[in-house]
Design a protein around this motif. Structure first.
Motif, PDB file in Angstrom:
ATOM      1  N   TYR A 115       6.016  -1.797   5.782  1.00 43.75           N
ATOM      2  CA  TYR A 115       7.111  -0.816   5.846  1.00 43.75           C
ATOM      3  C   TYR A 115       7.684  -0.915   7.253  1.00 43.75           C
ATOM      4  CZ  TYR A 115       5.537   0.697   1.336  1.00 43.75           C
ATOM      5  OH  TYR A 115       5.210   0.708  -0.005  1.00 43.75           O
ATOM      6  N   GLU A 146      12.957   0.435   5.878  1.00 38.24           N
ATOM      7  CA  GLU A 146      13.054   1.898   5.851  1.00 38.24           C
ATOM      8  C   GLU A 146      14.359   2.385   6.488  1.00 38.24           C
ATOM      9  OE1 GLU A 146      11.162   4.512   4.766  1.00 38.24           O
ATOM     10  OE2 GLU A 146       9.795   3.158   3.730  1.00 38.24           O
ATOM     11  N   LEU A 183       6.433   5.738   2.751  1.00 35.42           N
ATOM     12  CA  LEU A 183       6.160   5.774   4.194  1.00 35.42           C
ATOM     13  C   LEU A 183       5.456   7.085   4.572  1.00 35.42           C
ATOM     14  CD1 LEU A 183       6.435   4.602   7.064  1.00 35.42           C
ATOM     15  CD2 LEU A 183       8.659   5.701   7.218  1.00 35.42           C
ATOM     16  N   VAL A 212       7.351   3.732  11.330  1.00 40.30           N
ATOM     17  CA  VAL A 212       7.009   2.328  11.107  1.00 40.30           C
ATOM     18  C   VAL A 212       6.486   1.731  12.417  1.00 40.30           C
ATOM     19  CG1 VAL A 212       8.708   2.041   9.276  1.00 40.30           C
ATOM     20  CG2 VAL A 212       9.402   1.620  11.630  1.00 40.30           C
TER      21      VAL A 212
END
Length: 217
Positions: free
Chosen positions: A8, A35, A44, A54
């Motif tokens: 992610y 993302e 997430l 992230v």
């Protein structure tokens, strides 16, 4: 059973790029989930409920967060090209310098641009950069890791690629070849490594982003 590896990520993040470099070094195939940080995905938030940011690596359903933790995990799980030294002392030294970059160098550099080039902030940032310059000079190697990149080089990806772009966007120059010859040479070698070059985000996108961020667009 084949490994299932998901990342992610946000393409322009130097912290995400650390993980991508490590995955690339090891030749690991993975799915990349981009993302939108203004509208974070349910995945997430589920996989990183503490920091909600992230990068997050999900390996066979198990999430790992924080870029340097993820990079070390990758090195532990997948053999092949080593990211950390095998010798316990050298490994500790690499972790020390990685922490120094994250705790001292990067915050000091951002303070320069956030303060629009305040003289005191520039002086403090140059002090931290000089420590890195001295470390490279004392080793006399191509990279912090010797002939090949290691954890310290990967941690310093921001200094090698992003910094020069922010300097152009803000018209504030911190690192010159005259003042920091070793860092300049190292940065050039690092961004031209095949495993690094392949995953760096497009320069023009980052330049436009930072010009907008610092009101220079």
């Amino acid at each position: 059973m084949a490994d299932e590896v998901k990342l992610y990520a946000v393409g322009g993040s130097p912290f995400v790029c650390r993980v991508k470099i490590a995955l690339n070094l090891k030749g690991i195939e993975y799915q990349n989930f981009e993302e939108d940080l203004s509208n974070k995905s349910a995945d997430l938030l589920k996989y990183n409920p503490v920091y909600k940011k992230v990068p997050v690596l999900v390996h066979n359903g198990k999430p790992i967060s924080e870029s340097l933790v993820v990079v070390e995990y990758i090195d532990d799980v997948w053999k092949g090209v080593p990211i950390l030294p095998q010798d316990p002392y050298e490994k500790a030294v690499a972790r020390f310098w990685a922490k120094f970059i994250d705790d001292k160098c990067i915050p000091a550099i951002f303070k320069v641009f956030g303060s629009n080039g305040d003289k005191q902030a520039i002086s403090e940032a140059c002090e931290q950069l000089q420590i890195l310059e001295n470390e490279l000079a004392s080793k006399g190697n191509k990279f912090f890791g010797g002939d090949n990149i290691n954890l310290v080089d990967i941690t310093a990806d921001f200094l090698a690629y992003w910094l020069e772009i922010i300097e152009e966007a803000t018209e504030i120059k911190l690192v010159t070849k005259d003042k920091f010859p070793k860092i300049t040479e190292w940065a050039d070698n690092f961004v031209n490594c095949q495993v690094v070059k392949e995953i760096l985000p497009p320069r023009e996108h980052l330049l436009a982003f930072f010009r907008k961020r610092f009101g220079k667009a």
